[in-house]
Enzyme design. Structure first.
Site, mmCIF file in Angstrom:
data_model
loop_
_atom_site.group_PDB
_atom_site.id
_atom_site.type_symbol
_atom_site.label_atom_id
_atom_site.label_comp_id
_atom_site.label_asym_id
_atom_site.label_seq_id
_atom_site.Cartn_x
_atom_site.Cartn_y
_atom_site.Cartn_z
ATOM 1 N N SER A 50 -0.272 -1.338 6.352
ATOM 2 C CA SER A 50 0.491 -0.333 5.628
ATOM 3 C C SER A 50 1.156 0.640 6.610
ATOM 4 O O SER A 50 2.006 0.237 7.388
ATOM 5 C CB SER A 50 -0.415 0.384 4.624
ATOM 6 O OG SER A 50 0.332 1.111 3.695
ATOM 7 N N ASP B 285 3.052 -7.299 -3.677
ATOM 8 C CA ASP B 285 2.668 -5.944 -3.258
ATOM 9 C C ASP B 285 3.133 -4.931 -4.302
ATOM 10 O O ASP B 285 4.305 -4.897 -4.675
ATOM 11 C CB ASP B 285 3.310 -5.637 -1.898
ATOM 12 C CG ASP B 285 2.721 -4.405 -1.229
ATOM 13 O OD1 ASP B 285 2.379 -3.445 -1.944
ATOM 14 O OD2 ASP B 285 2.602 -4.393 0.005
ATOM 15 N N HIS C 51 -1.110 -5.170 -2.370
ATOM 16 C CA HIS C 51 -1.125 -4.425 -1.104
ATOM 17 C C HIS C 51 -2.415 -4.661 -0.335
ATOM 18 O O HIS C 51 -2.434 -4.685 0.895
ATOM 19 C CB HIS C 51 -0.932 -2.936 -1.389
ATOM 20 C CG HIS C 51 -0.605 -2.127 -0.169
ATOM 21 N ND1 HIS C 51 0.521 -2.354 0.587
ATOM 22 C CD2 HIS C 51 -1.255 -1.097 0.432
ATOM 23 C CE1 HIS C 51 0.560 -1.500 1.598
ATOM 24 N NE2 HIS C 51 -0.510 -0.730 1.529
#
Length: 801
Positions: free
Chosen positions: A667, A740, A774
């Site tokens: 991330s 995601d 994610h």
């Protein structure tokens, strides 16, 4: 012509060959065994501490399970077959343990296989409720603690997409059920009703880049179908409908059980914000669903101003006072919601008591943004306020009798050493959690489960006098271990339940008596799930970057490795940047070297078993160097300083080979990784997972940056590694889940960076993991991920030329 056909045939063969080669791979057995090891159970403690529920969670689901139908709409991920959130992590085993005797009891009557979630105790702790989610429906089960028998209590299948169930009292439960069957879902017509149309009539609507929004009238129909529910009150198995079907985003029962606070979503549905930001109506009904008072209509959050600490000029934060039978409270801005507008007070908190027919009473005002109130009794409550943009927070004592608001302490949110912990709560006469008050209401308990200090994390429990503002330490974790208070079972006798671990001992729970000072008693005896990690050495290292900022990281080296005697190792550095408003805060020691290493799919520590030194949680602070600047104003320069300091430290320790170092992150850590490869030549390779690399695609702010692209276009350009893709020549492995759902990290971020690096002749590989969000879940995907990462490290780092 034949040549062209031959060339086309070759290209097709090459393409098919490349696709055929992308089959699932598995890492070495040692890594597979580590990642697939069953995790130690989690626990749920009764409030009195006499019962302990052991919860064994399921292992990673297969990719085939992830591939089941999923509806992505209004910011929600829905399983359309069972009216439940998709991609849940379920509990598949429950064991009830009596704390005093240590005896375990098996619970009968539960479905097999079990897919449980949302486990909760009844107020008198004689029952336990849970949801069981099957392929086609969600059911509510209740366990009788005395008999250890479970039974399904609902008749109609539950809808758990937006509304959780709740205990009304020891005999009654409140939940939401479906109003139609899955087969009745609206069908998409080949001929749509018309084009999807959005417009704006001059109102600013600066919103983050949310995923999975409503995009068409058909999406609107689907959202309404799947989220419309009927509320049910269940009394010892007998069901009674409450009110009419509606789209409830919130249902909250008053402490005296006579009223409900409801928030219902209404049209028009937004195409820009998730369901949590849709326009809604706030009302109070009685417990049967009869409308008592319409409180207000709340607009869509589309109209909220951009920038942290700015809020809509409307009421917010509706909730019940837990210390009164039925009093509604909420907050309203006094500065039109704009933090830059001069104002002595920013917010005011109001109250309206049953029967809700009078005028609202103002309770208090705050000089910063109101955060929350923790109600106690007529003598005291705690009020929190703060400013995110300035990283400031303040805790106040509020006197409900006099209306006085007195500051107890304030601090910077990044100053870990000054954090006193969270106030301890306890159930009151209405079984609502309220501030635990001791010594005739003069003192409270503060529990800090982190306990950051110059010696590392040492959690503690404080007694805090609300009048003298003096704190006394009742207990603190001993050096050489990491232990925190999981529950204060008896505040008068100071009986605690703690969770203790060391770098070599798996976390377990202990019964501790501070008054009697008797020996601690073990409540659990969980075994080490990672015997293959035995001998791996872990230490927290401390070092300084060139400008004097102190940094730390968790260094892992292989079993039997001796620095100086053995050759320096290839290194894998894993990090995640964090912003600080002061150098002093950035330099504080965070974490403990005495934490047991828990291995999840995303950990870089696996590679210590393959001959690498791993520097995990390598600090990458981004500090505001003076009051006139914000942390990100020299983001790239500070990243370089952080990375250089870590590499220099590992080299000085004779642990790391400075010519064979990789960097990685997930991330925002992936964003960091790409920037380091674009602007430095410090690394042999990088691994970036699920990142955002082009900040113009997140134009209304990102992470802790609240300036918009139009306010700081150069910042957005300079912080985007996509802008410097032509400079990324260090081999970069990009990984992204193709589903995601995180704000800003669309898969297109990785796709575009891959194409940009490829277009400039860089060395890059892009792995798109099917059906992953994610965070990754699928067993096959995770094993493949670990293999790809190891292959990348071996090729470009360990065996680098």
């Amino acid at each position: 012509m034949r040549y062209l056909l031959f060339l086309f045939s070759l290209l097709m063969t090459a393409t098919l060959h490349a696709q055929d080669d992308i089959a699932y791979q598995t890492p070495p057995k040692l890594i597979s065994d580590l990642v697939l090891a069953p995790p130690t159970p989690s626990i749920s403690l009764s409030k009195k501490g006499d019962w302990l529920l052991l919860l064994q969670r399921s292992s990673y689901p297969s990719v085939e399970e992830l591939a089941q139908p999923e509806l992505k709409i209004a910011g929600l991920r829905i399983n359309p077959a069972n009216f439940a959130p998709s991609r849940q992590t379920f509990i598949n085993s429950l064991v009830l343990r009596q704390v005093n005797s240590g005896k375990d009891f098996t619970i009968t009557g539960l479905p097999s296989p079990l897919f449980a979630s949302q486990v909760s105790w009844s107020p008198d702790e004689k029952k336990i409720a849970l949801l069981h989610t099957s392929a086609s429906r969600v059911d509510l089960y209740v366990i009788d603690v005395a008999t250890r028998r479970a039974a399904k209590v609902n008749k109609t299948a539950l809808n758990s997409i937006m509304v959780d169930y709740d205990w009304i009292d020891n005999q009654r439960l409140l939940y939401a059920v479906t109003t139609k069957t899955a087969a009745q879902a609206p069908k998409r017509s080949l001929l749509p009703k018309g084009p999807a149309t959005q417009e704006n009539l001059g109102k600013a609507s600066p919103r983050p880049t949310y995923q999975d929004m409503i995009k068409s009238p058909h999406d609107e129909d689907l959202f309404a179908f799947y989220t419309t529910v009927q509320l049910i009150q269940n009394t010892n198995g007998a069901e009674q409908k409450i009110g009419q079907p509606a789209i409830y985003s919130r249902v909250s029962i008053s402490p005296d059980k006579k009223y409900m606070l409801t928030q219902t979503i209404k049209k028009p549905f937004s195409y820009l914000v998730p369901a949590s930001g849709f326009a809604s109506a706030v009302s109070i009904t009685d417990i049967t669903g009869k409308l008592i008072k319409k409180i207000t209509d709340l607009p869509s959050s589309e109209t909220a101003p951009s920038g942290y600490d700015n809020v809509q000029p409307t009421p917010r934060g509706y909730g019940w006072r837990n210390d009164q039978p039925a009093s509604l409270t909420w907050c309203e801005p006094l500065d039109s919601g704009l933090i830059k507008k001069p104002a002595e007070y920013r917010d005011a908190v109001y109250q309206l008591a049953a029967p809700f027919s009078g005028k609202a009473e103002q309770l208090f005002r705050t000089r910063m943004r109101f955060s929350y109130v923790l109600w106690g009794n007529d003598q005291a409550a705690l009020v929190s306020e703060g400013l995110r943009s300035r990283q400031q927070t303040q805790l106040n004592r509020y006197s409900p009798i006099t209306g006085d608001l007195e500051k107890l302490f304030s601090r910077n949110t990044t100053d870990a050493y000054s954090n006193p912990g969270q106030p301890v709560t306890a159930p009151n006469q209405w079984d609502k959690q309220t501030l635990l008050l001791l010594d005739k209401g003069n003192k409270i308990l503060l529990n800090n489960i982190t306990g950051s200090s110059p010696k590392g994390d040492l959690p503690f429990l404080l007694s805090f006098d609300l009048h003298t503002k003096k704190a006394d330490t009742l207990w603190r974790c001993q050096e050489g271990t990491y232990e925190y208070v999981a529950q204060v079972s008896d505040p008068e006798k100071l009986v605690l339940i703690t969770r203790r671990e060391t770098e070599n001992e798996v976390p377990n729970y202990w019964l501790k008596n501070l008054r009697l000072r008797i020996a601690d008693r073990a409540l659990t005896a969980f075994k080490d799930p990672y015997p293959a990690m035995k001998g791996v050495q872990k230490q927290k290292i401390k070092y300084q970057r060139a400008d004097g900022v102190t940094l730390t990281g968790d260094l892992y080296t292989p079993a039997g490795y001796t620095p100086g005697k053995d050759a320096p190792l290839p290194v894998f550095i894993w990090a995640y940047p964090a912003e600080y408003s002061s150098v002093a805060d950035a330099a504080q020691i965070r974490g403990s070297e005495h934490r047991f290493t828990t291995l999840s799919w995303g950990s870089p520590v696996f590679y210590v078993t393959q001959g690498y030194a791993v520097l995990n949680n390598a600090e990458m602070p981004i500090v505001a160097t003076d009051t006139a600047r914000k942390p990100n104003d020299n983001f790239i320069e500070q990243l370089r300083l952080n990375a250089e300091a870590a590499i220099r430290k590992l080299s000085d320790m004779k642990v790391g080979d400075s010519n064979r170092i990789a960097v990685g992150g997930h991330s925002y850590g992936a964003f960091m990784t790409a920037n380091l490869l674009a602007h430095t030549k410090l690394f042999k390779a990088g691994i970036a997972r699920s990142g955002a690399y082009n900040r113009t695609l997140t134009p209304f702010g990102f992470q802790n940056e609240d300036r918009t692209y139009w306010q700081a276009p150069e910042l957005y350009h300079d912080m985007s590694p996509f802008s410097y893709a032509n400079q990324i020549k260090t081999p970069l492995l990009l990984i992204h889940g193709d589903a995601d759902n995180n704000t800003g990290t669309y898969p297109i971020q990785s796709e575009r960076l891959f194409n940009a690096i490829k277009g400039h002749g860089g060395v890059v590989r892009y792995i798109s993991l099917p059906y992953e969000s994610h965070g990754y879940q699928g067993k096959e995907n995770i094993l493949h991920l670990l293999t790809e990462q190891l292959n990348w490290l071996d090729k470009y780092v360990k065996n680098a030329r």
